[in-house]
Structures are given as C-alpha cells and as structure tokens.
Design a protein around this motif. Structure first.
Motif, PDB file in Angstrom:
ATOM      1  N   ALA A  36       0.840  -1.219   0.000  1.00  0.00           N
ATOM      2  CA  ALA A  36       0.000   0.000   0.000  1.00  0.00           C
ATOM      3  C   ALA A  36       0.867   1.257   0.000  1.00  0.00           C
ATOM      4  N   ALA A  37       2.032   1.171   0.654  1.00  0.00           N
ATOM      5  CA  ALA A  37       2.888   2.361   0.799  1.00  0.00           C
ATOM      6  C   ALA A  37       3.846   2.553  -0.377  1.00  0.00           C
ATOM      7  N   ALA A  38       3.826   1.611  -1.339  1.00  0.00           N
ATOM      8  CA  ALA A  38       4.849   1.643  -2.402  1.00  0.00           C
ATOM      9  C   ALA A  38       4.751   2.899  -3.261  1.00  0.00           C
ATOM     10  N   GLU A  39       5.917   3.471  -3.541  1.00  0.00           N
ATOM     11  CA  GLU A  39       6.009   4.574  -4.491  1.00  0.00           C
ATOM     12  C   GLU A  39       5.966   3.937  -5.885  1.00  0.00           C
ATOM     13  N   VAL A  40       5.121   4.430  -6.772  1.00  0.00           N
ATOM     14  CA  VAL A  40       4.977   3.788  -8.090  1.00  0.00           C
ATOM     15  C   VAL A  40       5.096   4.783  -9.239  1.00  0.00           C
ATOM     16  N   GLY A  41       5.308   4.236 -10.417  1.00  0.00           N
ATOM     17  CA  GLY A  41       5.307   5.011 -11.657  1.00  0.00           C
ATOM     18  C   GLY A  41       4.955   4.045 -12.778  1.00  0.00           C
ATOM     19  N   ASP A  42       5.056   4.487 -14.019  1.00  0.00           N
ATOM     20  CA  ASP A  42       4.709   3.613 -15.135  1.00  0.00           C
ATOM     21  C   ASP A  42       5.960   2.835 -15.549  1.00  0.00           C
ATOM     22  N   ASP A  43       5.952   1.534 -15.274  1.00  0.00           N
ATOM     23  CA  ASP A  43       7.173   0.754 -15.516  1.00  0.00           C
ATOM     24  C   ASP A  43       7.477   0.562 -17.001  1.00  0.00           C
ATOM     25  N   VAL A  44       6.457   0.621 -17.850  1.00  0.00           N
ATOM     26  CA  VAL A  44       6.753   0.485 -19.277  1.00  0.00           C
ATOM     27  C   VAL A  44       7.560   1.705 -19.752  1.00  0.00           C
ATOM     28  N   TYR A  45       7.351   2.851 -19.071  1.00  0.00           N
ATOM     29  CA  TYR A  45       8.203   4.026 -19.321  1.00  0.00           C
ATOM     30  C   TYR A  45       9.490   3.981 -18.479  1.00  0.00           C
ATOM     31  N   GLY A  46       9.660   2.907 -17.712  1.00  0.00           N
ATOM     32  CA  GLY A  46      10.850   2.783 -16.859  1.00  0.00           C
ATOM     33  C   GLY A  46      10.819   3.719 -15.666  1.00  0.00           C
ATOM     34  N   PHE A  78      10.111 -18.384 -20.007  1.00  0.00           N
ATOM     35  CA  PHE A  78       9.777 -18.274 -21.437  1.00  0.00           C
ATOM     36  C   PHE A  78      10.568 -17.146 -22.090  1.00  0.00           C
ATOM     37  N   VAL A  79      10.497 -15.940 -21.531  1.00  0.00           N
ATOM     38  CA  VAL A  79      11.225 -14.838 -22.181  1.00  0.00           C
ATOM     39  C   VAL A  79      12.731 -15.039 -22.016  1.00  0.00           C
ATOM     40  N   GLY A  80      13.135 -15.719 -20.948  1.00  0.00           N
ATOM     41  CA  GLY A  80      14.558 -16.056 -20.797  1.00  0.00           C
ATOM     42  C   GLY A  80      15.013 -16.937 -21.953  1.00  0.00           C
ATOM     43  N   MET A  81      14.241 -17.985 -22.229  1.00  0.00           N
ATOM     44  CA  MET A  81      14.616 -18.887 -23.332  1.00  0.00           C
ATOM     45  C   MET A  81      14.565 -18.155 -24.671  1.00  0.00           C
ATOM     46  N   ALA A 230      18.038  -6.945 -21.843  1.00  0.00           N
ATOM     47  CA  ALA A 230      17.416  -5.997 -22.787  1.00  0.00           C
ATOM     48  C   ALA A 230      16.572  -6.770 -23.813  1.00  0.00           C
ATOM     49  N   ARG A 231      17.094  -7.919 -24.284  1.00  0.00           N
ATOM     50  CA  ARG A 231      16.304  -8.736 -25.224  1.00  0.00           C
ATOM     51  C   ARG A 231      15.075  -9.319 -24.552  1.00  0.00           C
ATOM     52  N   ALA A 232      15.265  -9.774 -23.322  1.00  0.00           N
ATOM     53  CA  ALA A 232      14.129 -10.342 -22.573  1.00  0.00           C
ATOM     54  C   ALA A 232      13.057  -9.265 -22.355  1.00  0.00           C
ATOM     55  N   ARG A 233      13.484  -8.019 -22.133  1.00  0.00           N
ATOM     56  CA  ARG A 233      12.525  -6.929 -21.918  1.00  0.00           C
ATOM     57  C   ARG A 233      11.625  -6.742 -23.164  1.00  0.00           C
ATOM     58  N   ARG A 234      12.239  -6.833 -24.329  1.00  0.00           N
ATOM     59  CA  ARG A 234      11.471  -6.709 -25.582  1.00  0.00           C
ATOM     60  C   ARG A 234      10.481  -7.874 -25.716  1.00  0.00           C
ATOM     61  N   TRP A 235      10.961  -9.100 -25.415  1.00  0.00           N
ATOM     62  CA  TRP A 235      10.059 -10.266 -25.478  1.00  0.00           C
ATOM     63  C   TRP A 235       8.933 -10.127 -24.450  1.00  0.00           C
ATOM     64  N   ARG A 236       9.267  -9.608 -23.268  1.00  0.00           N
ATOM     65  CA  ARG A 236       8.226  -9.438 -22.241  1.00  0.00           C
ATOM     66  C   ARG A 236       7.138  -8.521 -22.757  1.00  0.00           C
ATOM     67  N   LYS A 237       7.522  -7.445 -23.446  1.00  0.00           N
ATOM     68  CA  LYS A 237       6.515  -6.519 -24.008  1.00  0.00           C
ATOM     69  C   LYS A 237       5.662  -7.255 -25.023  1.00  0.00           C
ATOM     70  N   MET A 238       6.332  -8.090 -25.849  1.00  0.00           N
ATOM     71  CA  MET A 238       5.627  -8.785 -26.918  1.00  0.00           C
ATOM     72  C   MET A 238       4.589  -9.764 -26.376  1.00  0.00           C
ATOM     73  N   VAL A 239       4.908 -10.411 -25.250  1.00  0.00           N
ATOM     74  CA  VAL A 239       3.951 -11.386 -24.711  1.00  0.00           C
ATOM     75  C   VAL A 239       2.995 -10.753 -23.690  1.00  0.00           C
ATOM     76  N   GLY A 240       3.033  -9.437 -23.603  1.00  0.00           N
ATOM     77  CA  GLY A 240       2.044  -8.739 -22.775  1.00  0.00           C
ATOM     78  C   GLY A 240       2.395  -8.679 -21.296  1.00  0.00           C
ATOM     79  N   GLY A 241       3.678  -8.849 -20.992  1.00  0.00           N
ATOM     80  CA  GLY A 241       4.083  -8.851 -19.576  1.00  0.00           C
ATOM     81  C   GLY A 241       4.598  -7.513 -19.070  1.00  0.00           C
TER      82      GLY A 241
END
Ligand SMILES: Cc1ncc(COP(=O)(O)O)c(C=O)c1O
Length: 351
Positions: A36-46, A78-81, A230-241
C-alpha cells in the motif's frame, strides 16, 4: 502423476492446512502495508522506482548486471529462453523439469524452440556426459543447440554446486549459454549453505520466483547480463508482460526478500518433522527434500486419502497414483501439521 492434480471435494472455506504447494501463501498484513505504501510510476516508461529497486537488488544479490520483473515464473523462463534462442534452436533440459513438463510447451508452441529433454538423475541434476552427448553437431539435419536450462531446487532437491558447475561447463565448452529455473533457488541456497551469487555464477540467466516460499502474491525476476535482459525486456513486451504501476507488486517482493528468505530453513525443518511423523505412522514410503515431502501411501488410494484429509480441513494434491507431494510454507501452522498427521492416522485406522 501431475504434481498439480486437484483434490476432489476439498472445501476451500474450511481449509486449516494447504499443503499442495508453496504458491498458496497469502500476503500478510505487513506485506500488504508495504504494498500500500509503495512509491509507483509507469514501468513500461521505466518510471517505477520500487520495481527498479527490486530488479536491481536481486541482480546485485545474484552478481548479475540487471534484472527484469515478470508476472510469473513461467513467463520469466519463457522470455529467458526466447532471449537466448531463435526459432529452430534447441534447449537441452531435464525431462522432469518445469520448463519442459509444466509450461504447456510454450517455448516450442510460441517460440519455435526445440526441446531436448534428458533423464534427471536421483539428485535432481543432469549428467554432464549426457549434456555433452546431447549437443548436436553442426549439421543441417539438426537444430542448433543453443541453451542448457537446469532447475534448482528440483522437486525440492538442492542440486550441488559441483553438479551445476560440471553441467554448465560442458555446455559452455561447446558454445551454449546457460539458464537456471531458480523458482526455488533460495531454498537451494539455504540447504547448500552458499550465497545466491555462487549458484547464479554458474549461469548466464536465472529466473527467481517471489511467489513460492517467499510468500509474495505475484512475480518473478529474471537476472542476467545487460544484453540478454534488454532482449528479454522486448520479449516481455511482446507477450504482454509489461506492466504499469507494478511497484505495488514489487514492494511485496522487496518485503519478501527482507523478511522471508531467512525463514526458509524453518520450512525445511518443519518438512523434516512432517516426514518423521509420517515415518512414525508406518503408512508408506517417505522422502523429504528442503520444503517438500513425498509420501507414497501403502495399501490406500491417493484420492481416498485426499478426500479423508479434506474432511479434516487439510488440502493435498492427491489426484493420481505414486507419491503425494506435501509442500511446507510460511502459512502452514503447527495445528495444520498435527491435523494432517492425525487425519492420515485416522484414515488408516478406519478401514
Ligand atoms: C520449478 C518451477 N519453475 C517454474 C514455475 C512456474 O512458476 P509460475 O507458476 O509463477 O508460472 C514453477 C511453479 O510452480 C515451478 O515449480
């Protein structure tokens, strides 16, 4: 038998002890307060500072450049592989390992990755000789062997550093990269008495789950070198994660790292006590590894035992034949363990 077999007739409202998996833990009040106390932002924007902190802290603990938060262990593997392998390339792994047996064939179905599953040895590891023999020659008939994927713990077994080093060295010497499904790597680290970085040091990438014995509700972190993450990050976006204000989830992960890693050996001790109690009942064969106990009931059907325990408020996975897996975790109480042993004794006395 699948370890995910359901217990027929279990009434969730009345459960006093759930031994199906350590994934069933629920966030406690202190973890929820941290969320509840977590500071947050938009992670897709980093821009999520809490999530960044979680990724960095696990990467540092593992001795890696970077981390990537994912919704599940399955997606992390999955995105690791996918980060390691292209279409038609091959992952060498274990026949009983989660990436091969329990991830719905996603790497092959969605990623075009070929899997070569090898026999898993009694200690939960693979044989380095088998790994070497499985690596394909450079021949257009074969897929290109690209990755060795191991698992630690496997069925609760902590695979030794020596075994991990032998297998990964065999893979590396043939130019393969290496991945660890470390869903329960902190259990392995506790049992082996080493640091996370020592286990992770054998591998290029490691997938670490926060929602098993560590008690967070959601999440895994894939750690590894900058280029692969960095490659896994792109795959994560592709699979909706790619998630937005995921800091609320990362806060649970950070809380788990601070408060729930040190207590895993308590789960191991209580698994030992449960195993001892089962042996005292003399009701079947018992094997215990870290937080898991495998019990093969003698002269009783698994399903009947599952139903009898459900009547006592104890839920187990008892749908098939073979060993029943009991998994210890932070939400198992002493009362729950007593009810389990009493329920089994009662069932054996009743027929
Ligand atoms: C060894 C292992 N790897 C990966 C996973 C996948 O994790 P998730 O259920 O978060 O997808 C599990 C799940 O229990 C597991 O046991």
């Amino acid at each position: 038998m699948s370890q995910y077999a359901k217990t027929p007739g279990a009434n969730v409202a009345d459960v006093i002890c759930d031994l199906r998996s350590d994934t069933v833990t629920r966030p406690d009040a202190a973890m929820r307060a941290a969320m509840a106390a977590a500071e947050v932002g938009d992670d897709v924007y980093g821009e999520d500072p809490t999530l960044r902190r979680l990724e960095q802290s696990l990467a540092e603990r593992a001795g890696k450049d970077a981390g990537l938060f994912l919704p599940s262990g399955t997606q992390s593997n999955f995105v690791g592989m996918l980060a390691h392998c292209g279409r038609g390339e091959e992952v060498i792994t274990g026949r009983e390992y989660h990436v091969y047996k329990y991830e719905a064939g996603g790497a092959s179905a969605l990623g075009g990755i070929v899997m070569d599953p090898l026999a898993v040895a009694a200690d939960g590891g693979l044989s380095a000789e088998d790994v070497t023999a499985a690596i394909k020659d450079d021949d257009s008939h074969h897929p290109v062997s690209r990755l060795l994927s191991l698992e630690n713990t496997h069925n609760g077994k902590p695979v030794s550093l020596a075994r991990l080093e032998a297998c990964t060295a065999a893979a590396r010497s043939a130019g393969l990269s290496t991945h660890l499904d470390g869903a329960r790597v902190f259990n392995a680290v506790a049992a082996l008495g080493c640091d996370l970085a020592e286990v992770a040091g054998c591998f290029d990438t490691v997938s670490i789950c926060l929602s098993k014995g560590l008690g967070a509700p959601v999440g895994s972190v894939l750690v590894g070198p900058d280029d692969l993450i960095a490659r896994a990050r792109r795959w994560r976006k592709m699979v909706g994660g790619g998630m937005r204000q995921a800091g609320v989830l990362a806060a649970a992960g950070l809380y788990a790292l601070d408060h729930n890693v040190g207590r895993l050996s308590e789960d191991h001790r209580r698994a030992e006590a449960l195993a001892e109690g089962l042996r005292d009942l003399g009701a079947g064969a018992v094997e215990q590894n870290t937080n898991m106990v495998f019990f093969t009931p003698e002269g009783r059907e698994n399903a009947a035992l599952g139903q009898a325990l459900a009547q006592e408020g104890v839920v187990i996975s008892a749908g098939g034949s073979g060993a029943i897996r009991f998994v210890l975790h932070k939400d198992v109480t002493e009362e729950g363990l007593s009810a389990t042993l009493a329920g089994i004794a009662k069932h054996y006395a009743s027929v």
